[in-house]
Design a protein around this motif. Structure first.
Motif, mmCIF file in Angstrom:
data_model
loop_
_atom_site.group_PDB
_atom_site.id
_atom_site.type_symbol
_atom_site.label_atom_id
_atom_site.label_comp_id
_atom_site.label_asym_id
_atom_site.label_seq_id
_atom_site.Cartn_x
_atom_site.Cartn_y
_atom_site.Cartn_z
ATOM 1 N N MET A 18 0.836 -1.209 0.000
ATOM 2 C CA MET A 18 0.000 0.000 0.000
ATOM 3 C C MET A 18 0.866 1.254 0.000
ATOM 4 O O MET A 18 0.566 2.215 -0.712
ATOM 5 C CB MET A 18 -0.949 0.001 1.196
ATOM 6 C CG MET A 18 -2.072 -0.997 1.058
ATOM 7 S SD MET A 18 -3.366 -0.850 2.295
ATOM 8 C CE MET A 18 -2.488 -1.132 3.803
ATOM 9 N N ASN A 19 1.943 1.245 0.773
ATOM 10 C CA ASN A 19 2.835 2.413 0.802
ATOM 11 C C ASN A 19 3.513 2.648 -0.540
ATOM 12 O O ASN A 19 3.679 3.794 -0.961
ATOM 13 C CB ASN A 19 3.880 2.263 1.910
ATOM 14 C CG ASN A 19 3.294 2.541 3.275
ATOM 15 O OD1 ASN A 19 2.353 3.309 3.414
ATOM 16 N ND2 ASN A 19 3.846 1.906 4.294
ATOM 17 N N ARG A 20 3.920 1.568 -1.228
ATOM 18 C CA ARG A 20 4.518 1.733 -2.559
ATOM 19 C C ARG A 20 3.506 2.348 -3.518
ATOM 20 O O ARG A 20 3.836 3.248 -4.287
ATOM 21 C CB ARG A 20 5.017 0.389 -3.097
ATOM 22 C CG ARG A 20 6.342 -0.060 -2.525
ATOM 23 C CD ARG A 20 6.908 -1.266 -3.251
ATOM 24 N NE ARG A 20 6.057 -2.448 -3.186
ATOM 25 C CZ ARG A 20 6.108 -3.372 -2.224
ATOM 26 N NH1 ARG A 20 6.979 -3.259 -1.249
ATOM 27 N NH2 ARG A 20 5.299 -4.415 -2.253
ATOM 28 N N PHE A 21 2.272 1.859 -3.477
ATOM 29 C CA PHE A 21 1.226 2.399 -4.349
ATOM 30 C C PHE A 21 0.949 3.867 -4.024
ATOM 31 O O PHE A 21 0.937 4.725 -4.914
ATOM 32 C CB PHE A 21 -0.059 1.581 -4.240
ATOM 33 C CG PHE A 21 -1.235 2.248 -4.886
ATOM 34 C CD1 PHE A 21 -1.305 2.359 -6.269
ATOM 35 C CD2 PHE A 21 -2.250 2.793 -4.127
ATOM 36 C CE1 PHE A 21 -2.369 2.998 -6.877
ATOM 37 C CE2 PHE A 21 -3.317 3.432 -4.722
ATOM 38 C CZ PHE A 21 -3.381 3.536 -6.099
ATOM 39 N N ILE A 22 0.751 4.170 -2.748
ATOM 40 C CA ILE A 22 0.451 5.551 -2.347
ATOM 41 C C ILE A 22 1.616 6.467 -2.706
ATOM 42 O O ILE A 22 1.418 7.587 -3.199
ATOM 43 C CB ILE A 22 0.105 5.621 -0.846
ATOM 44 C CG1 ILE A 22 -1.263 4.958 -0.614
ATOM 45 C CG2 ILE A 22 0.097 7.055 -0.336
ATOM 46 C CD1 ILE A 22 -1.608 4.741 0.851
ATOM 47 N N GLY A 23 2.849 6.004 -2.513
ATOM 48 C CA GLY A 23 4.019 6.801 -2.887
ATOM 49 C C GLY A 23 4.075 7.058 -4.382
ATOM 50 O O GLY A 23 4.393 8.175 -4.818
ATOM 51 N N ALA A 24 3.766 6.035 -5.178
ATOM 52 C CA ALA A 24 3.781 6.205 -6.636
ATOM 53 C C ALA A 24 2.705 7.189 -7.080
ATOM 54 O O ALA A 24 2.943 8.027 -7.961
ATOM 55 C CB ALA A 24 3.588 4.851 -7.329
ATOM 56 N N VAL A 25 1.527 7.116 -6.467
ATOM 57 C CA VAL A 25 0.447 8.043 -6.833
ATOM 58 C C VAL A 25 0.783 9.455 -6.351
ATOM 59 O O VAL A 25 0.530 10.428 -7.069
ATOM 60 C CB VAL A 25 -0.910 7.561 -6.284
ATOM 61 C CG1 VAL A 25 -2.003 8.600 -6.523
ATOM 62 C CG2 VAL A 25 -1.303 6.246 -6.928
ATOM 63 N N ARG A 84 -6.310 5.750 -4.393
ATOM 64 C CA ARG A 84 -5.445 6.189 -3.291
ATOM 65 C C ARG A 84 -6.282 6.785 -2.161
ATOM 66 O O ARG A 84 -6.082 6.477 -0.990
ATOM 67 C CB ARG A 84 -4.427 7.222 -3.770
ATOM 68 C CG ARG A 84 -3.526 7.708 -2.609
ATOM 69 C CD ARG A 84 -2.831 9.006 -2.869
ATOM 70 N NE ARG A 84 -3.767 10.055 -3.202
ATOM 71 C CZ ARG A 84 -3.402 11.202 -3.749
ATOM 72 N NH1 ARG A 84 -2.147 11.436 -4.047
ATOM 73 N NH2 ARG A 84 -4.301 12.122 -4.030
ATOM 74 N N ASN A 85 -7.253 7.623 -2.516
ATOM 75 C CA ASN A 85 -8.118 8.221 -1.494
ATOM 76 C C ASN A 85 -8.927 7.158 -0.759
ATOM 77 O O ASN A 85 -9.127 7.256 0.454
ATOM 78 C CB ASN A 85 -9.035 9.268 -2.115
ATOM 79 C CG ASN A 85 -8.287 10.520 -2.506
ATOM 80 O OD1 ASN A 85 -7.197 10.789 -2.012
ATOM 81 N ND2 ASN A 85 -8.848 11.282 -3.425
ATOM 82 N N ASP A 86 -9.395 6.143 -1.483
ATOM 83 C CA ASP A 86 -10.144 5.058 -0.837
ATOM 84 C C ASP A 86 -9.272 4.310 0.154
ATOM 85 O O ASP A 86 -9.733 3.923 1.230
ATOM 86 C CB ASP A 86 -10.694 4.076 -1.880
ATOM 87 C CG ASP A 86 -11.847 4.652 -2.677
ATOM 88 O OD1 ASP A 86 -12.417 5.686 -2.266
ATOM 89 O OD2 ASP A 86 -12.183 4.053 -3.713
ATOM 90 N N ILE A 87 -8.005 4.098 -0.184
ATOM 91 C CA ILE A 87 -7.090 3.402 0.728
ATOM 92 C C ILE A 87 -6.807 4.263 1.953
ATOM 93 O O ILE A 87 -6.815 3.782 3.083
ATOM 94 C CB ILE A 87 -5.778 3.020 0.010
ATOM 95 C CG1 ILE A 87 -6.029 1.897 -0.994
ATOM 96 C CG2 ILE A 87 -4.711 2.592 1.025
ATOM 97 C CD1 ILE A 87 -4.825 1.556 -1.851
ATOM 98 N N GLU A 88 -6.568 5.553 1.741
ATOM 99 C CA GLU A 88 -6.197 6.436 2.848
ATOM 100 C C GLU A 88 -7.370 6.783 3.754
ATOM 101 O O GLU A 88 -7.210 6.878 4.964
ATOM 102 C CB GLU A 88 -5.573 7.729 2.310
ATOM 103 C CG GLU A 88 -4.203 7.526 1.706
ATOM 104 C CD GLU A 88 -3.602 8.803 1.159
ATOM 105 O OE1 GLU A 88 -4.361 9.708 0.722
ATOM 106 O OE2 GLU A 88 -2.368 8.907 1.162
ATOM 107 N N TRP A 89 -8.558 6.963 3.185
ATOM 108 C CA TRP A 89 -9.695 7.452 3.955
ATOM 109 C C TRP A 89 -10.795 6.423 4.148
ATOM 110 O O TRP A 89 -11.724 6.644 4.907
ATOM 111 C CB TRP A 89 -10.275 8.706 3.302
ATOM 112 C CG TRP A 89 -9.275 9.803 3.235
ATOM 113 C CD1 TRP A 89 -8.526 10.166 2.152
ATOM 114 C CD2 TRP A 89 -8.857 10.655 4.305
ATOM 115 N NE1 TRP A 89 -7.678 11.192 2.476
ATOM 116 C CE2 TRP A 89 -7.865 11.520 3.798
ATOM 117 C CE3 TRP A 89 -9.237 10.768 5.637
ATOM 118 C CZ2 TRP A 89 -7.257 12.483 4.582
ATOM 119 C CZ3 TRP A 89 -8.613 11.737 6.414
ATOM 120 C CH2 TRP A 89 -7.641 12.570 5.889
#
Length: 154
Positions: A18-25, A84-89
């Protein structure tokens, strides 16, 4: 009992994926200064996506499954930011939808034993790793393509 800090050190942990994905986005979002430039620009990386592997090291074979092949870079950009927003929030769901989801689970899996739950968990975890790998690759590809389109070279 495994501590959360230990899981961060694992290469294939869900947190790291998840962190790799969020970082890439986040990198994509910081790089793309004018998202409207992405409209009508085709995203031609079907071969690159097919090379992305799953969490267990096997190759993914359905590269175009999550992104429509005729989609432009802008629609991919918006989709990646939305995920990304769905993962974070989290995903907001109404009471009715949540109740319907619980009812369907009870009907589809009455009396599920713990072994079945563990298999189901591992199945979904593997699927989540696969999807996150593809999405991360897509965000990195979009960032690179945007730089090429505006004439910025590394």
């Amino acid at each position: 009992m495994m501590q959360i800090s230990e899981s961060y050190n694992q290469k294939n942990s869900l947190f790291n994926a998840m962190n790799r994905f969020i970082g890439a986005v986040n990198n994509m979002d910081q790089t793309v200064m004018v998202p409207s430039l992405l409209r009508d620009v085709p995203l031609d990386d079907t071969e690159d996506v097919k090379a992305v592997g799953t969490a267990d090291g096997t190759a993914a074979t359905n590269g175009g499954t999550y992104f429509h092949q005729d989609a432009d870079m802008y629609s991919s950009y918006v989709l990646l930011k939305s995920i990304r927003n769905d993962i974070e929030w989290g995903v907001l769901q109404g009471d009715e939808r949540q109740k319907e989801k619980v009812d369907l689970t009870e009907v589809s899996r009455p009396g599920a034993v713990e072994d079945d739950l563990q298999k189901e968990f591992h199945f979904h975890l593997d699927g989540l790793h696969t999807v996150l790998s593809k999405l991360t690759h897509k965000a990195n590809t979009l960032t690179t393509r945007y730089k090429e389109e505006i004439g910025c070279r590394n």
